[in-house]
Enzyme design. Structure first.
Site, mmCIF file in Angstrom:
data_model
loop_
_atom_site.group_PDB
_atom_site.id
_atom_site.type_symbol
_atom_site.label_atom_id
_atom_site.label_comp_id
_atom_site.label_asym_id
_atom_site.label_seq_id
_atom_site.Cartn_x
_atom_site.Cartn_y
_atom_site.Cartn_z
ATOM 1 N N MET A 18 0.808 -1.217 0.141
ATOM 2 C CA MET A 18 0.085 -0.318 -0.085
ATOM 3 C C MET A 18 1.121 1.221 -0.210
ATOM 4 S SD MET A 18 -3.431 -0.573 3.444
ATOM 5 C CE MET A 18 -4.138 1.179 2.221
ATOM 6 N N SER A 20 2.521 2.610 -2.424
ATOM 7 C CA SER A 20 3.738 2.090 -2.932
ATOM 8 C C SER A 20 3.336 3.315 -4.544
ATOM 9 C CB SER A 20 4.265 1.567 -3.467
ATOM 10 O OG SER A 20 3.505 0.322 -3.920
ATOM 11 N N LYS A 22 0.612 2.494 -6.825
ATOM 12 C CA LYS A 22 0.311 1.120 -8.080
ATOM 13 C C LYS A 22 -1.514 1.921 -8.628
ATOM 14 C CE LYS A 22 -0.950 -2.395 -4.609
ATOM 15 N NZ LYS A 22 -0.521 -1.301 -3.539
ATOM 16 N N GLU A 90 -7.130 -3.311 -7.290
ATOM 17 C CA GLU A 90 -7.314 -3.594 -6.357
ATOM 18 C C GLU A 90 -7.626 -5.264 -6.672
ATOM 19 O OE1 GLU A 90 -6.520 -2.636 -3.333
ATOM 20 O OE2 GLU A 90 -7.028 -0.367 -3.556
ATOM 21 N N CYS A 178 10.057 -1.049 5.583
ATOM 22 C CA CYS A 178 10.970 -1.371 4.836
ATOM 23 C C CYS A 178 11.210 -3.315 5.397
ATOM 24 C CB CYS A 178 12.065 -1.141 5.106
ATOM 25 S SG CYS A 178 12.741 -1.167 6.638
ATOM 26 N N CYS A 181 12.093 -3.255 9.444
ATOM 27 C CA CYS A 181 11.018 -2.379 9.657
ATOM 28 C C CYS A 181 9.743 -3.020 10.081
ATOM 29 C CB CYS A 181 10.790 -0.839 10.004
ATOM 30 S SG CYS A 181 12.824 0.150 9.951
HETATM 31 P P1 ADP Z 1 -1.669 2.211 -3.452
HETATM 32 O O1 ADP Z 1 -2.383 1.732 -5.069
HETATM 33 O O2 ADP Z 1 0.118 1.669 -4.346
HETATM 34 O O3 ADP Z 1 -2.012 2.608 -2.450
HETATM 35 P P2 ADP Z 1 -1.615 4.881 -4.451
HETATM 36 O O4 ADP Z 1 -1.495 5.316 -6.434
HETATM 37 O O5 ADP Z 1 -2.652 5.001 -3.864
HETATM 38 O O6 ADP Z 1 -0.591 4.096 -4.152
HETATM 39 O O7 ADP Z 1 -0.830 6.070 -3.627
HETATM 40 C C1 ADP Z 1 0.759 6.594 -3.606
HETATM 41 C C2 ADP Z 1 0.378 7.622 -3.219
HETATM 42 O O8 ADP Z 1 1.035 7.663 -1.644
HETATM 43 C C3 ADP Z 1 1.649 8.741 -3.077
HETATM 44 O O9 ADP Z 1 2.051 9.222 -4.355
HETATM 45 C C4 ADP Z 1 2.327 8.879 -1.856
HETATM 46 O O10 ADP Z 1 1.194 10.816 -2.113
HETATM 47 C C5 ADP Z 1 0.947 8.544 -0.963
HETATM 48 N N1 ADP Z 1 1.788 8.334 0.260
HETATM 49 C C6 ADP Z 1 1.549 8.049 1.552
HETATM 50 N N2 ADP Z 1 2.341 7.510 2.164
HETATM 51 C C7 ADP Z 1 3.265 7.238 1.730
HETATM 52 C C8 ADP Z 1 4.883 6.470 1.494
HETATM 53 N N3 ADP Z 1 4.827 6.149 3.162
HETATM 54 N N4 ADP Z 1 5.886 6.679 0.734
HETATM 55 C C9 ADP Z 1 5.502 7.244 -0.457
HETATM 56 N N5 ADP Z 1 3.927 7.599 -0.795
HETATM 57 C C10 ADP Z 1 2.893 7.172 0.565
HETATM 58 ZN ZN ZN Z 2 12.833 0.845 8.178
#
Ligand code: ADP
Ligand code: ZN
Length: 209
Positions: A18, A20, A22, A90, A178, A181
């Site tokens: 989550m 990242s 996607k 998802e 990571c 952690c």
């Molecule tokens: P996913 O679909 O993988 O859950 P999203 O595309 O919805 O990811 O969201 C990515 C966005 O989440 C990033 O561009 C950033 O704005 C936000 N974000 C929140 N927490 C983090 C984190 N720990 N690392 C990187 N981005 C984060």
């Molecule tokens: Zn870490």
């Protein structure tokens, strides 16, 4: 089966934890296809109604209209066969049943872009992504940033107490961690602050920074 003459389909997978990116990456690829006037359809499971009932929404607030499906087979019944590019967000909520559906679509000449979590809250491979990675033409693994130490984060850390495989939620319920952690399951409250420079283990107290 309704084969589109002369067209070759393929499968692209976007996976990672989550936060990242996607959904951002899925939306980026689908937008390009729309700009190129390709016919696009976007699906998401009904379970993921966190932000919007009829849109996929990234944590950074990017949005795109989508159709909600109860299960993987509903993608086939909702499909307009003129559609050239399918986005499925998802995918980890759709289970192994997604495999034959995605295979059938790619075999029929569709470009299928699938996004989903590759591991669960225990760090275990999360079906159906592992099998999809083997079946796909193209795979991408996105990483977040560890909320504890800033290293590349491949894990989704659950912050609430539950043994359920699926607990729907976002910030406050989950955070990116990571491999060092990450604490499979629910974090212990007395957290070892080994990432703090020169720091010693914290006795008890909160797991938050
Ligand atoms: P996913 O679909 O993988 O859950 P999203 O595309 O919805 O990811 O969201 C990515 C966005 O989440 C990033 O561009 C950033 O704005 C936000 N974000 C929140 N927490 C983090 C984190 N720990 N690392 C990187 N981005 C984060
Ligand atoms: Zn870490």
């Amino acid at each position: 089966m309704n084969f589109v003459a002369g067209k070759t389909g393929w499968i692209e997978v976007i996976c990672g934890p989550m936060f990242s990116g996607k959904s951002e990456e899925l939306i980026r690829r689908l937008r390009r296809a729309m700009i190129a006037r390709q016919r696009v359809q976007v699906f998401k499971p009904v379970l993921d109604n966190r932000y919007s009932a009829d849109e996929i929404v990234s944590h950074g607030e990017l949005r795109m209209k989508s159709e909600v499906v109860e299960d993987a087979s509903e993608i086939l019944t909702r499909l307009d066969w003129r559609t050239e590019v399918l986005g499925i967000d998802e995918a980890n909520f759709l289970g192994q049943e997604l495999i034959p559906v995605v295979t059938q679509l790619a075999d029929s000449g569709k470009q299928v872009i699938v996004s989903g979590l590759d591991t669960d809250y225990m760090g275990r491979p999360f079906p159906p992504i592992p099998d999809l990675l083997c079946l796909a033409e193209s795979i991408a693994k996105t990483l977040a940033i560890c909320m504890r130490c800033g290293a590349p984060a491949k894990h989704t850390q659950r912050l609430v107490d539950s043994d359920e495989l699926i607990v729907v939620g976002a910030a406050g319920i989950y955070e990116a961690r990571c491999r060092r952690c990450f604490e499979p399951g629910v974090p212990k409250q007395g957290y070892l602050e080994f990432a703090r420079p020169g720091g010693s283990a914290v006795q008890g107290g909160s797991a938050s920074r």
